[in-house]
Design a protein around this motif. Sequence first.
Motif, short mmCIF file in Angstrom:
data_model
loop_
_atom_site.label_atom_id
_atom_site.label_comp_id
_atom_site.label_asym_id
_atom_site.label_seq_id
_atom_site.Cartn_x
_atom_site.Cartn_y
_atom_site.Cartn_z
N ARG A 136 -9.84 9.16 4.15
CA ARG A 136 -8.42 9.26 3.99
C ARG A 136 -7.48 9.18 4.84
NH1 ARG A 136 -5.36 12.33 0.03
NH2 ARG A 136 -3.39 12.67 0.97
N VAL A 174 -6.34 4.08 -2.02
CA VAL A 174 -4.95 4.30 -1.75
C VAL A 174 -4.47 3.37 -2.99
CG1 VAL A 174 -5.05 3.70 0.77
CG2 VAL A 174 -5.05 1.60 -0.81
N ILE A 201 0.85 -1.18 -0.02
CA ILE A 201 0.24 -0.12 -0.08
C ILE A 201 0.81 1.23 -0.01
CG2 ILE A 201 -1.80 1.24 1.27
CD1 ILE A 201 -3.05 -1.24 2.45
N ALA A 216 -6.97 5.43 5.47
CA ALA A 216 -6.13 5.15 4.30
C ALA A 216 -4.78 5.32 4.62
CB ALA A 216 -6.63 5.82 3.12
N GLU A 217 -4.31 6.41 5.31
CA GLU A 217 -2.82 6.83 5.46
C GLU A 217 -2.43 5.91 6.64
OE1 GLU A 217 -3.67 11.14 6.69
OE2 GLU A 217 -3.44 11.60 4.45
N ARG A 233 0.74 5.74 -0.73
CA ARG A 233 0.03 6.70 -0.31
C ARG A 233 -1.28 7.01 -0.52
NH1 ARG A 233 2.82 9.40 -4.54
NH2 ARG A 233 1.14 10.59 -5.82
N ALA A 234 -2.34 7.67 0.36
CA ALA A 234 -3.79 7.65 0.10
C ALA A 234 -4.08 8.74 -1.22
CB ALA A 234 -4.20 8.42 1.36
N HIS A 235 -5.07 8.29 -1.61
CA HIS A 235 -5.46 9.19 -2.97
C HIS A 235 -6.92 9.80 -2.76
CE1 HIS A 235 -5.68 10.22 -7.27
NE2 HIS A 235 -6.97 9.61 -7.13
N ARG A 252 -0.28 2.83 5.12
CA ARG A 252 0.71 3.02 4.07
C ARG A 252 1.94 1.83 4.43
NH1 ARG A 252 2.99 8.81 1.84
NH2 ARG A 252 4.65 7.78 0.27
#
Length: 180
Positions: A69, A18, A8, A72-73, A10-12, A76
């Motif tokens: 987000r 991700v 995984i 998601a972060e 970075r967040a998008h 990583r």
Amino acid sequence: MLVTVGRIGRAHGLKGEVGIDVRTDEPDRRFADGSVVVTDAKVTRTLTVAASRWHSGRLLVKFAEVPDRTAAEQLRNLVLQAEVDEDERPEDPEEYYDRELVGLAVRTTDGADVGEVIDVVHLPAQDLLEIRRTAGNVVLVPLVEELVPEINVDKQYVVVADRPGLLDPDGAEVVPTDEA
């Protein structure tokens, strides 16, 4: 059997997508909607692919368990693994899973036994076979048809077209320099 399929990134955006550093030749299969992957973290976590899409050459995935987000972060750099049946083979007959190659005997084109495949190293430019020679040292051989012309998983061997310095680093050709 668990196999690594990605990491995984970075967040998008804001909705929990991700970026995925793909580590499989079958990303559309492994990250299809509804697919399940697990993380390799200290606390294993199961993630279900809600949606995936390609954006500017990068695979973006939305997991059902990742609402935004912020969540998601936190994922990583986690490595993702998928359950693959022991008998499963890649769709392309010219492709192999790492587990199929590790342990294969290594022969030269003239039939001499020289060692065993102990790992497959994945680099951006190409994959390498890590071979433990019967002499005891370890060498890396690019997994390209010119150097590995035959792979026979059923008979448990690979053939390496030896070149000076490839299997025996001490046998490399020395090119004289014009230094005075």
